[in-house]
Design a protein around this motif. Sequence first.
Motif, short mmCIF file in Angstrom:
data_model
loop_
_atom_site.label_atom_id
_atom_site.label_comp_id
_atom_site.label_asym_id
_atom_site.label_seq_id
_atom_site.Cartn_x
_atom_site.Cartn_y
_atom_site.Cartn_z
N TYR A 157 1.59 11.65 -8.21
CA TYR A 157 0.29 10.98 -8.36
C TYR A 157 0.44 9.47 -8.21
N SER A 180 -0.07 13.67 -1.48
CA SER A 180 -1.27 14.51 -1.52
C SER A 180 -1.17 15.60 -2.56
N ARG A 193 8.98 5.31 -0.15
CA ARG A 193 8.50 6.26 -1.16
C ARG A 193 9.64 7.03 -1.80
N HIS A 245 7.99 4.07 5.85
CA HIS A 245 7.10 4.33 4.72
C HIS A 245 7.68 5.45 3.85
N GLY A 277 1.07 8.37 -4.51
CA GLY A 277 0.07 8.69 -3.50
C GLY A 277 0.36 9.89 -2.64
N GLU A 331 -3.65 1.84 12.38
CA GLU A 331 -4.01 0.77 11.46
C GLU A 331 -2.95 -0.33 11.44
N ASP A 366 1.22 3.54 -2.09
CA ASP A 366 0.62 4.75 -2.62
C ASP A 366 -0.53 5.28 -1.76
N THR A 367 -0.65 4.75 -0.54
CA THR A 367 -1.69 5.25 0.37
C THR A 367 -1.07 5.69 1.68
N ASN A 368 -1.77 6.54 2.40
CA ASN A 368 -1.32 6.96 3.72
C ASN A 368 -1.84 5.98 4.76
N ILE A 369 -0.94 5.44 5.57
CA ILE A 369 -1.29 4.41 6.54
C ILE A 369 -1.03 4.95 7.94
N SER A 370 -2.00 4.84 8.80
CA SER A 370 -1.86 5.36 10.15
C SER A 370 -1.16 4.35 11.06
N ASN A 394 0.84 -1.21 0.00
CA ASN A 394 0.00 0.00 0.00
C ASN A 394 0.87 1.25 0.00
#
Length: 306
Positions: free
Chosen positions: A85, A90, A64, A60, A88, A32, A25-29, A23
Amino acid sequence: MKKESLNDYCSRVNKAIDFIRLNLDTNISLDELAERVNLSKFHFLRVFHAVTGVSPGEYHKQLRMQRTQFQLISHSEISVTQIAYQLGFSSVSALCKSFKKTKKTSPLEWRAHYLRKHSNSGHFEKNKDEYFRSIFNLKYNNMEKQHQFKCQVKELRDQKVIYIRNFSIHVHDSEGFKQMFERLFEWAGSRGLLNFPATKALTVYRSMPDENGMLQADVCLTVPEGVLGEGEIGTTIIPGGTYAVIYKEGTLDECFSAWDYLYNSWLPASGFSADSRGVFLNHLNDSGTHPEGLHIFEMCVSVQKI
């Protein structure tokens, strides 16, 4: 720290890392991640840092940044906006801010510096090819490699695997990789999980090699659904989808030459670009039993249409 506790912590951290990689390309807390490995977030934060040396958030960001740098040097035609893009971020400014904090310069300035540093003549592709050669000890020119390698685009299925992970191993450390596979084979064999040729032995490269040839890598065996790892033995999914695949029978040097050819010759002219799902080798034989000591393998690189 007791061995049992260390093995348990390594297992949980590996599960978190696998989720981060899948994941990217997503923001992970933090909440989570901690929930996924069944630890309180404060305990998880301490354990993750103890195993990797950094926080989950920093890890993370590092992944990236590695992918951003790879895109900048491997696809000089791709804009920073496109990279932001794809990974991921912002916004473009968020990527630039993060990049500048890490590299003390902007992405475009870093790319330009790389071009100047690695090219006296200004021909980027030529010098990028030489950069990879210096790491892999490659000996083949582009014309020779076109005759040696055949690349196909294939749709692959998800693969459930068990693995042993190494956070820092040299790309040429064949003995280190061998020892990792031996431990994995012993664990799988004692549980009746070896069923060749249905069982596949894979090496998954988790990062591009740095200028010293060091990278992160997993050695893996495919297993049925429901198999659980323990201790240093983790489980994860190698995601399916579109892959560029090279089949080759050759020496170890030719294995690395396949990597060089695919990234530096085939990809730029293919209409595809590498994405974040990764690179793996599917080992199709034991070179020790080959009459000429050759490796038979498929190199698989995840790609997407440009």
